[in-house]
Design a protein around this motif. Structure first.
Motif, PDB file in Angstrom:
ATOM      1  N   ILE A 171      -5.519 -74.784  46.785  1.00 37.78           N
ATOM      2  CA  ILE A 171      -4.125 -74.733  47.246  1.00 37.78           C
ATOM      3  C   ILE A 171      -3.432 -76.063  46.988  1.00 37.78           C
ATOM      4  O   ILE A 171      -2.207 -76.129  46.841  1.00 37.78           O
ATOM      5  CB  ILE A 171      -4.064 -74.368  48.752  1.00 37.78           C
ATOM      6  CG1 ILE A 171      -2.654 -73.927  49.150  1.00 37.78           C
ATOM      7  CG2 ILE A 171      -4.531 -75.529  49.622  1.00 37.78           C
ATOM      8  CD1 ILE A 171      -2.212 -72.617  48.564  1.00 37.78           C
ATOM      9  N   LEU A 172      -4.216 -77.137  46.884  1.00 34.61           N
ATOM     10  CA  LEU A 172      -3.648 -78.459  46.616  1.00 34.61           C
ATOM     11  C   LEU A 172      -3.285 -78.638  45.144  1.00 34.61           C
ATOM     12  O   LEU A 172      -2.851 -79.720  44.739  1.00 34.61           O
ATOM     13  CB  LEU A 172      -4.650 -79.544  47.042  1.00 34.61           C
ATOM     14  CG  LEU A 172      -4.914 -79.588  48.552  1.00 34.61           C
ATOM     15  CD1 LEU A 172      -6.130 -80.462  48.861  1.00 34.61           C
ATOM     16  CD2 LEU A 172      -3.692 -80.097  49.301  1.00 34.61           C
ATOM     17  N   GLU A 173      -3.454 -77.566  44.363  1.00 34.99           N
ATOM     18  CA  GLU A 173      -3.058 -77.588  42.951  1.00 34.99           C
ATOM     19  C   GLU A 173      -2.025 -76.503  42.647  1.00 34.99           C
ATOM     20  O   GLU A 173      -1.666 -76.292  41.486  1.00 34.99           O
ATOM     21  CB  GLU A 173      -4.299 -77.372  42.073  1.00 34.99           C
ATOM     22  CG  GLU A 173      -5.390 -78.409  42.296  1.00 34.99           C
ATOM     23  CD  GLU A 173      -6.722 -77.991  41.711  1.00 34.99           C
ATOM     24  OE1 GLU A 173      -6.786 -76.886  41.112  1.00 34.99           O
ATOM     25  OE2 GLU A 173      -7.700 -78.738  41.865  1.00 34.99           O
ATOM     26  N   MET A 174      -1.527 -75.810  43.675  1.00 34.07           N
ATOM     27  CA  MET A 174      -0.576 -74.713  43.455  1.00 34.07           C
ATOM     28  C   MET A 174       0.713 -75.243  42.835  1.00 34.07           C
ATOM     29  O   MET A 174       1.317 -76.184  43.361  1.00 34.07           O
ATOM     30  CB  MET A 174      -0.281 -74.012  44.782  1.00 34.07           C
ATOM     31  CG  MET A 174       0.610 -72.780  44.628  1.00 34.07           C
ATOM     32  SD  MET A 174       0.663 -71.750  46.122  1.00 34.07           S
ATOM     33  CE  MET A 174       1.497 -72.846  47.276  1.00 34.07           C
ATOM     34  N   GLN A 175       1.118 -74.644  41.732  1.00 28.83           N
ATOM     35  CA  GLN A 175       2.274 -75.144  40.982  1.00 28.83           C
ATOM     36  C   GLN A 175       3.503 -74.249  41.107  1.00 28.83           C
ATOM     37  O   GLN A 175       4.410 -74.313  40.271  1.00 28.83           O
ATOM     38  CB  GLN A 175       1.898 -75.303  39.501  1.00 28.83           C
ATOM     39  CG  GLN A 175       0.879 -76.410  39.263  1.00 28.83           C
ATOM     40  CD  GLN A 175       1.368 -77.758  39.784  1.00 28.83           C
ATOM     41  OE1 GLN A 175       2.442 -78.238  39.394  1.00 28.83           O
ATOM     42  NE2 GLN A 175       0.584 -78.389  40.642  1.00 28.83           N
ATOM     43  N   HIS A 176       3.555 -73.405  42.129  1.00 24.19           N
ATOM     44  CA  HIS A 176       4.767 -72.642  42.395  1.00 24.19           C
ATOM     45  C   HIS A 176       5.035 -72.687  43.887  1.00 24.19           C
ATOM     46  O   HIS A 176       4.222 -73.204  44.669  1.00 24.19           O
ATOM     47  CB  HIS A 176       4.638 -71.196  41.892  1.00 24.19           C
ATOM     48  CG  HIS A 176       3.570 -70.392  42.571  1.00 24.19           C
ATOM     49  ND1 HIS A 176       3.839 -69.383  43.464  1.00 24.19           N
ATOM     50  CD2 HIS A 176       2.215 -70.459  42.488  1.00 24.19           C
ATOM     51  CE1 HIS A 176       2.707 -68.855  43.890  1.00 24.19           C
ATOM     52  NE2 HIS A 176       1.712 -69.483  43.319  1.00 24.19           N
TER      53      HIS A 176
ATOM     54  N   PHE B 197       7.160 -76.850  46.466  1.00 23.64           N
ATOM     55  CA  PHE B 197       5.821 -77.210  46.919  1.00 23.64           C
ATOM     56  C   PHE B 197       5.160 -78.221  45.980  1.00 23.64           C
ATOM     57  O   PHE B 197       4.569 -79.207  46.460  1.00 23.64           O
ATOM     58  CB  PHE B 197       4.956 -75.956  47.075  1.00 23.64           C
ATOM     59  CG  PHE B 197       3.608 -76.237  47.658  1.00 23.64           C
ATOM     60  CD1 PHE B 197       3.465 -76.618  48.980  1.00 23.64           C
ATOM     61  CD2 PHE B 197       2.462 -76.121  46.873  1.00 23.64           C
ATOM     62  CE1 PHE B 197       2.217 -76.881  49.524  1.00 23.64           C
ATOM     63  CE2 PHE B 197       1.214 -76.373  47.407  1.00 23.64           C
ATOM     64  CZ  PHE B 197       1.088 -76.757  48.733  1.00 23.64           C
ATOM     65  N   PRO B 198       5.223 -78.060  44.662  1.00 22.47           N
ATOM     66  CA  PRO B 198       4.633 -79.077  43.778  1.00 22.47           C
ATOM     67  C   PRO B 198       5.230 -80.469  43.992  1.00 22.47           C
ATOM     68  O   PRO B 198       4.513 -81.464  43.914  1.00 22.47           O
ATOM     69  CB  PRO B 198       4.939 -78.542  42.370  1.00 22.47           C
ATOM     70  CG  PRO B 198       5.047 -77.068  42.550  1.00 22.47           C
ATOM     71  CD  PRO B 198       5.688 -76.888  43.890  1.00 22.47           C
ATOM     72  N   ARG B 199       6.530 -80.531  44.274  1.00 25.83           N
ATOM     73  CA  ARG B 199       7.148 -81.842  44.496  1.00 25.83           C
ATOM     74  C   ARG B 199       6.645 -82.472  45.794  1.00 25.83           C
ATOM     75  O   ARG B 199       6.397 -83.679  45.864  1.00 25.83           O
ATOM     76  CB  ARG B 199       8.681 -81.681  44.558  1.00 25.83           C
ATOM     77  CG  ARG B 199       9.419 -82.993  44.793  1.00 25.83           C
ATOM     78  CD  ARG B 199       9.260 -83.925  43.600  1.00 25.83           C
ATOM     79  NE  ARG B 199       9.842 -85.229  43.883  1.00 25.83           N
ATOM     80  CZ  ARG B 199       9.187 -86.241  44.457  1.00 25.83           C
ATOM     81  NH1 ARG B 199       7.920 -86.075  44.826  1.00 25.83           N
ATOM     82  NH2 ARG B 199       9.774 -87.389  44.654  1.00 25.83           N
ATOM     83  N   VAL B 200       6.467 -81.662  46.819  1.00 27.59           N
ATOM     84  CA  VAL B 200       5.933 -82.155  48.086  1.00 27.59           C
ATOM     85  C   VAL B 200       4.484 -82.623  47.895  1.00 27.59           C
ATOM     86  O   VAL B 200       4.084 -83.667  48.414  1.00 27.59           O
ATOM     87  CB  VAL B 200       6.014 -81.065  49.168  1.00 27.59           C
ATOM     88  CG1 VAL B 200       5.334 -81.513  50.453  1.00 27.59           C
ATOM     89  CG2 VAL B 200       7.469 -80.714  49.450  1.00 27.59           C
ATOM     90  N   LEU B 201       3.689 -81.846  47.135  1.00 24.69           N
ATOM     91  CA  LEU B 201       2.315 -82.239  46.848  1.00 24.69           C
ATOM     92  C   LEU B 201       2.260 -83.578  46.124  1.00 24.69           C
ATOM     93  O   LEU B 201       1.406 -84.425  46.413  1.00 24.69           O
ATOM     94  CB  LEU B 201       1.640 -81.184  45.966  1.00 24.69           C
ATOM     95  CG  LEU B 201       1.029 -79.968  46.645  1.00 24.69           C
ATOM     96  CD1 LEU B 201       0.451 -79.039  45.581  1.00 24.69           C
ATOM     97  CD2 LEU B 201      -0.047 -80.365  47.632  1.00 24.69           C
ATOM     98  N   GLN B 202       3.177 -83.776  45.187  1.00 25.63           N
ATOM     99  CA  GLN B 202       3.216 -85.012  44.423  1.00 25.63           C
ATOM    100  C   GLN B 202       3.417 -86.217  45.337  1.00 25.63           C
ATOM    101  O   GLN B 202       2.782 -87.264  45.170  1.00 25.63           O
ATOM    102  CB  GLN B 202       4.334 -84.941  43.388  1.00 25.63           C
ATOM    103  CG  GLN B 202       4.400 -86.137  42.452  1.00 25.63           C
ATOM    104  CD  GLN B 202       5.558 -86.008  41.458  1.00 25.63           C
ATOM    105  OE1 GLN B 202       6.298 -85.032  41.471  1.00 25.63           O
ATOM    106  NE2 GLN B 202       5.706 -86.998  40.602  1.00 25.63           N
TER     107      GLN B 202
END
Length: 471
Positions: A174-179, A88-93
């Motif tokens: 949720i746009l900062e979730m790191q797991h 998820f963090p990679r997708v957010l990035q």
């Protein structure tokens, strides 16, 4: 000129508090009318919640997830054999790359129109004076003849939920979730909750969507709501209707949702999506005799004027419909009304719901027409029967036209599926025409490019006319 005005650090014809869609459009419309305009933004960058926490990042995230789904579904790409799992963090990035572009774009709007932007927290001193606590620690005073409040909204946070816990999120955090949770609970099945249910299930997460009503998005046409419910379940989302929360308990490894029905749901994380609150608590409204309601929203009249004659409010801070699209229109309308033109209140706003597949509609639903005893008929086009849908693999969904049996006037347009939020505007344009211009024959008498998704209008119109002719 008053003494207050002379002592102010800055003086404007119009001061706009907030630089999101509503504030931006109000400011630029006033600037184009030749007025001196200032804008206050409490972030270090312009764009408001829309650019930084809401519409832009969430829709960009959805776009990335849609690409992932298409990649996985394509047999050509499956042959490559790349089995790396996206976190998820990679997708957010990847999704966040659009935000700096939006900031640059909107910053240039202010620069080109000579609108002065102040960064800081605004609070009222009186109805013409705002105190500004700047981000660098300084204090300024701003005077304005007219003031527009466009401070937007934020997720509603009940006091008994610990949003500081690393497994409890709202639609901002949720746009900062790191797991990357294997299982997530979404409490609240409104537009935001349904959109995130689509996103997370698209990433392969197990999703429990908790709805405190008896059907999803009940303002939609029943057939569209049913289609959304079916496709969410088909993608692995468990939808639970008629449930209310009792409590939330979280540990280092999990979170448990206790429902009033006695159910207990355990997951890796929970996303709270149950309502929003207007950003008015820092404005010192008491200084000007204004009071927000229990959700922080301000009451306005048809010209977006508050109870204070020179102070107006637009956008999310006045409540429904709380859409970026309507906020842009409200901002432009309020400036028009303030500076001499007619204020044209925003009406008949199309819905745009970015679930997977997406939903958009404008006009009346079947239930509304039935209750009003309007004689209508339905024309449908299934995307799986259109050439463009088959070519692109976007074969889920349909276009649905509701029209008057006698006059053939278009009464409602409802779309579920790929590019629905784009497709709906063709029907919207025809619905706004006067006389015979708003007639289902438009879609029969005009040529649509082939193959296109827009061709569904011709197919739906033929289906509707055939239903009448068979009577």
């Amino acid at each position: 000129m008053t003494g207050r005005k002379k002592s102010a650090d800055h003086s404007y014809d119009l001061l706009v508090i907030g630089s999101g869609p509503a504030g931006e459009s109000a400011a630029i419309a006033a600037a184009k009318a030749g007025k001196r305009v200032g804008v206050v933004e409490n972030r270090a960058l312009v764009g408001g919640g829309c650019a930084h926490k809401g519409t832009i990042p969430s829709k960009s995230l959805r776009h990335v997830v849609k690409q992932i789904i298409q990649f996985k579904a394509n047999s050509l790409f499956r042959e490559i054999g790349d089995s790396r799992r996206l976190t998820f963090p990679r997708v957010l990035q990847s999704a966040a790359k659009v935000i700096p572009k939006q900031v640059e774009l909107h910053t240039n709007f202010y620069v080109r129109n000579r609108v002065t932007v102040h960064m800081g927290e605004a609070s009222f001193h009186d109805k013409n004076t705002v105190n500004l606590a700047m981000l660098d620690g300084g204090i300024e005073t701003i005077y304005a003849d007219k003031i527009v409040i466009a401070t937007g909204s934020r997720p509603y946070r009940p006091a008994d939920v610990d949003f500081n816990h690393p497994r409890i999120y709202d639609s901002d955090t949720i746009l900062e979730m790191q797991h990357t949770p294997r299982h997530i609970i979404i409490y609240g099945a409104g537009v935001i909750g349904c959109e995130y249910a689509s996103i997370f299930s698209g990433l392969g997460m197990r999703v429990d969507l908790i709805n405190n009503r008896e059907r999803l998005l009940s303002f939609l046409d029943d057939e569209i709501s049913d289609a959304l419910s079916y496709h969410l379940r088909d993608s692995g989302v468990t939808v639970r209707h008629g449930e209310e929360y009792e409590a939330i308990e979280a540990s280092d490894s999990s979170v448990t949702l206790f429902l009033q029905s006695g159910k207990r749901l355990k997951a890796d994380a929970i996303l709270w999506c149950n309502g929003r609150s207007g950003n008015t608590d820092q404005l010192n409204l008491a200084a000007i005799g204004l009071e927000a309601d229990h959700r922080g929203n301000l009451k306005v009249n048809h010209e977006y004027r508050t109870q204070v004659e020179n102070i107006y409010a637009v956008g999310d801070v006045i409540g429904w419909p709380s859409l970026a699209s309507s906020s842009y229109g409200q901002g432009r309308a309020v400036s028009g009304g303030i500076f001499g033109d007619e204020c044209r209140p925003v009406q008949d706003v199309p819905t745009g719901i970015y679930t997977l597949p997406e939903i958009s509609s404008v006009g009346k639903t079947e239930s509304e027409l039935t209750q009003a005893k309007v004689p209508y008929e339905v024309g449908r086009a299934l995307f799986k029967n259109t050439a463009r849908g088959q070519i692109s693999g976007e074969d889920v969904g349909m276009l649905k036209l509701l029209f008057h049996v006698d006059t053939l006037e278009i009464l409602g347009v409802h779309c579920f599926g790929a590019e629905a939020a784009e497709i709906v505007h063709i029907g919207q344009a025809i619905m706004t025409q006067k006389g015979e211009g708003n007639n289902i024959h438009y879609f029969l008498n005009n040529i649509f490019n082939y193959p296109t998704m827009a061709e569904a209008y011709r197919v739906a119109a033929l289906d509707g006319i055939n239903r009448i002719s068979r009577r």
